[in-house]
Design a protein around this motif. Structure first.
Motif, PDB file in Angstrom:
ATOM      1  N   TRP A 173      43.294  -9.272 -32.768  1.00 14.31           N
ATOM      2  CA  TRP A 173      43.316  -7.969 -32.106  1.00 14.31           C
ATOM      3  C   TRP A 173      44.028  -6.924 -32.958  1.00 14.31           C
ATOM      4  O   TRP A 173      43.499  -5.832 -33.203  1.00 14.31           O
ATOM      5  CB  TRP A 173      44.008  -8.122 -30.747  1.00 14.31           C
ATOM      6  N   LEU A 218      38.676 -12.554 -28.447  1.00 17.87           N
ATOM      7  CA  LEU A 218      38.015 -12.828 -27.174  1.00 17.87           C
ATOM      8  C   LEU A 218      37.900 -14.328 -26.912  1.00 17.87           C
ATOM      9  O   LEU A 218      38.179 -14.797 -25.795  1.00 17.87           O
ATOM     10  CB  LEU A 218      36.627 -12.185 -27.156  1.00 17.87           C
ATOM     11  N   LEU A 221      41.317 -15.654 -25.891  1.00 19.31           N
ATOM     12  CA  LEU A 221      41.726 -15.228 -24.553  1.00 19.31           C
ATOM     13  C   LEU A 221      40.889 -15.906 -23.468  1.00 19.31           C
ATOM     14  O   LEU A 221      41.390 -16.189 -22.371  1.00 19.31           O
ATOM     15  CB  LEU A 221      41.639 -13.707 -24.425  1.00 19.31           C
ATOM     16  N   ILE A 222      39.642 -16.183 -23.767  1.00 17.53           N
ATOM     17  CA  ILE A 222      38.820 -16.972 -22.839  1.00 17.53           C
ATOM     18  C   ILE A 222      39.402 -18.377 -22.736  1.00 17.53           C
ATOM     19  O   ILE A 222      39.469 -18.958 -21.643  1.00 17.53           O
ATOM     20  CB  ILE A 222      37.354 -17.009 -23.312  1.00 17.53           C
ATOM     21  N   GLY A 225      42.246 -18.489 -20.397  1.00 17.08           N
ATOM     22  CA  GLY A 225      41.786 -18.510 -19.013  1.00 17.08           C
ATOM     23  C   GLY A 225      41.258 -19.866 -18.580  1.00 17.08           C
ATOM     24  O   GLY A 225      41.575 -20.346 -17.490  1.00 17.08           O
ATOM     25  N   TYR A 234      43.342 -13.074 -13.631  1.00 17.04           N
ATOM     26  CA  TYR A 234      43.332 -13.163 -15.096  1.00 17.04           C
ATOM     27  C   TYR A 234      41.998 -12.673 -15.651  1.00 17.04           C
ATOM     28  O   TYR A 234      41.965 -11.882 -16.606  1.00 17.04           O
ATOM     29  CB  TYR A 234      43.593 -14.592 -15.575  1.00 17.04           C
ATOM     30  N   TRP A 235      40.906 -13.130 -15.058  1.00 12.87           N
ATOM     31  CA  TRP A 235      39.587 -12.753 -15.567  1.00 12.87           C
ATOM     32  C   TRP A 235      39.333 -11.258 -15.391  1.00 12.87           C
ATOM     33  O   TRP A 235      38.673 -10.637 -16.241  1.00 12.87           O
ATOM     34  CB  TRP A 235      38.499 -13.572 -14.882  1.00 12.87           C
ATOM     35  N   LEU A 238      41.231  -9.600 -18.242  1.00  9.27           N
ATOM     36  CA  LEU A 238      40.540  -9.821 -19.506  1.00  9.27           C
ATOM     37  C   LEU A 238      39.287  -8.959 -19.600  1.00  9.27           C
ATOM     38  O   LEU A 238      38.982  -8.391 -20.661  1.00  9.27           O
ATOM     39  CB  LEU A 238      40.170 -11.303 -19.656  1.00  9.27           C
ATOM     40  N   PHE A 241      40.322  -5.482 -20.485  1.00  8.82           N
ATOM     41  CA  PHE A 241      40.764  -5.470 -21.879  1.00  8.82           C
ATOM     42  C   PHE A 241      39.570  -5.434 -22.827  1.00  8.82           C
ATOM     43  O   PHE A 241      39.536  -4.651 -23.784  1.00  8.82           O
ATOM     44  CB  PHE A 241      41.617  -6.718 -22.133  1.00  8.82           C
ATOM     45  N   VAL A 242      38.568  -6.251 -22.541  1.00 11.42           N
ATOM     46  CA  VAL A 242      37.370  -6.303 -23.383  1.00 11.42           C
ATOM     47  C   VAL A 242      36.598  -4.982 -23.322  1.00 11.42           C
ATOM     48  O   VAL A 242      36.090  -4.499 -24.338  1.00 11.42           O
ATOM     49  CB  VAL A 242      36.470  -7.483 -22.973  1.00 11.42           C
ATOM     50  N   TYR A 275      46.078  -5.831 -19.573  1.00 14.15           N
ATOM     51  CA  TYR A 275      45.902  -7.283 -19.691  1.00 14.15           C
ATOM     52  C   TYR A 275      47.163  -8.016 -19.263  1.00 14.15           C
ATOM     53  O   TYR A 275      47.109  -9.021 -18.544  1.00 14.15           O
ATOM     54  CB  TYR A 275      45.522  -7.652 -21.125  1.00 14.15           C
ATOM     55  N   THR A 279      47.661 -10.606 -16.127  1.00 13.63           N
ATOM     56  CA  THR A 279      48.006 -11.975 -16.520  1.00 13.63           C
ATOM     57  C   THR A 279      49.318 -12.424 -15.887  1.00 13.63           C
ATOM     58  O   THR A 279      49.424 -13.547 -15.395  1.00 13.63           O
ATOM     59  CB  THR A 279      48.108 -12.084 -18.048  1.00 13.63           C
TER      60      THR A 279
END
Length: 286
Positions: A173, A218, A221-222, A225, A234-235, A238, A241-242, A275, A279
């Motif tokens: 990132w 990504l 971070l997946i 999760g 959380y999802w 994310l 954020f994406v 994010y 989280t």
């Protein structure tokens, strides 16, 4: 107060928002794993470590680059080349913050005491890397990636897989958005034998490399999760954020860099905070 303001500008204190949210994730994940209650003392120690380490790193960056900044019209008005803060005072500022970081880390636990000198070396070394490698963006990412691992270790006293996965995500990132920022100096860097992804590969390829690094982020971070925080909150975090990452790549084009600062500072700062909030809430109710 004016002097304080100048030093805050020197280190771009507002950019603390990049790494601090991830440190807070590491902190709260450490509490969750260890089953400890929140300790205000430990929270302040982690916060102070973040502030002192970043002040030292950014102060050293400005000190090390003072002559380069003076030659670049985009950076010539920074505090040291503009004569607002002398190089000597900037170096003293770096030394004081570095020592405060080490002292604070030593008071937390044995592992933070052992690792703190290595962490300081890593975060200071970034400032020199663009003199010899285009991978300097990844070194910056590595510097910021220490945040969640360090905070987790401060709480638990040992390593953890989730913070390490989060750290890899941060490397991609941060390197990705630092490439964005370096697009502005492509010509200058090339003419002054400085190394960066844009200077080496050009704007088009640099943006593609940045995209690949974001894909690595990504994936990591997946993974966080799936393996650690499989919760709706959380999802959602994310996903937001994406969206902000995708928007950055839509507004910055090789022929139009007018919105680089928006993509670099505002969107990345907002993304990290959003994010982290989702989280941390997911951790608290996990």
């Amino acid at each position: 107060m004016n002097a304080v303001h100048n030093y805050l500008k020197l280190v771009k204190f507002s950019h603390t928002v990049f790494a601090l949210p991830f440190a807070m994730i590491g902190f709260f994940w450490g509490l969750h794993v260890s089953g400890q209650p929140i300790s205000l003392r430990l929270f302040l120690q982690v916060l102070l470590c973040m502030v002192f380490a970043r002040n030292a790193a950014m102060g050293f960056n400005r000190y090390a680059d003072r002559r380069i900044d003076a030659q670049n019209s985009r950076t010539a008005r920074r505090e040291i080349p503009a004569g607002i803060i002398s190089p000597r005072k900037a170096l003293i500022f770096v030394i004081i913050n570095g020592l405060l970081f080490l002292i604070t880390a030593i008071t937390i636990n044995p592992l933070t005491a052992i690792l703190s000198p290595l962490a300081l070396i890593v975060i200071l070394s970034y400032s020199l890397t663009k003199r010899f490698t285009a991978l300097c963006h990844l070194i910056l990412g590595l510097s910021l990636s220490i945040a969640p691992v360090g905070a987790y270790i401060a709480v638990t006293g040992h390593w953890g897989t989730m913070p390490l996965l989060l750290s890899v995500a941060i490397i991609g990132w941060v390197a990705g958005f630092d490439i964005f920022y370096a697009l502005q100096d492509e010509t200058f860097d090339r003419s002054h034998c400085l190394h960066s992804i844009p200077a080496r590969f050009g704007k088009h390829k640099a943006l593609f490399i940045s995209l690949l690094l974001r894909i690595v982020t990504l994936i990591c971070l997946i993974g966080v999760g799936i393996f650690f925080l499989n919760h709706t909150l959380y999802w959602c975090g994310l996903f937001l954020f994406v969206l902000l990452l995708v928007y950055q790549h839509l507004i910055v084009r090789p022929h139009d860099l007018s919105r680089v600062n928006l993509a670099f500072a505002t969107l990345n700062g907002t993304g990290s905070v959003v994010y982290a909030i989702f989280t941390i809430f997911a951790i608290c109710i996990h």
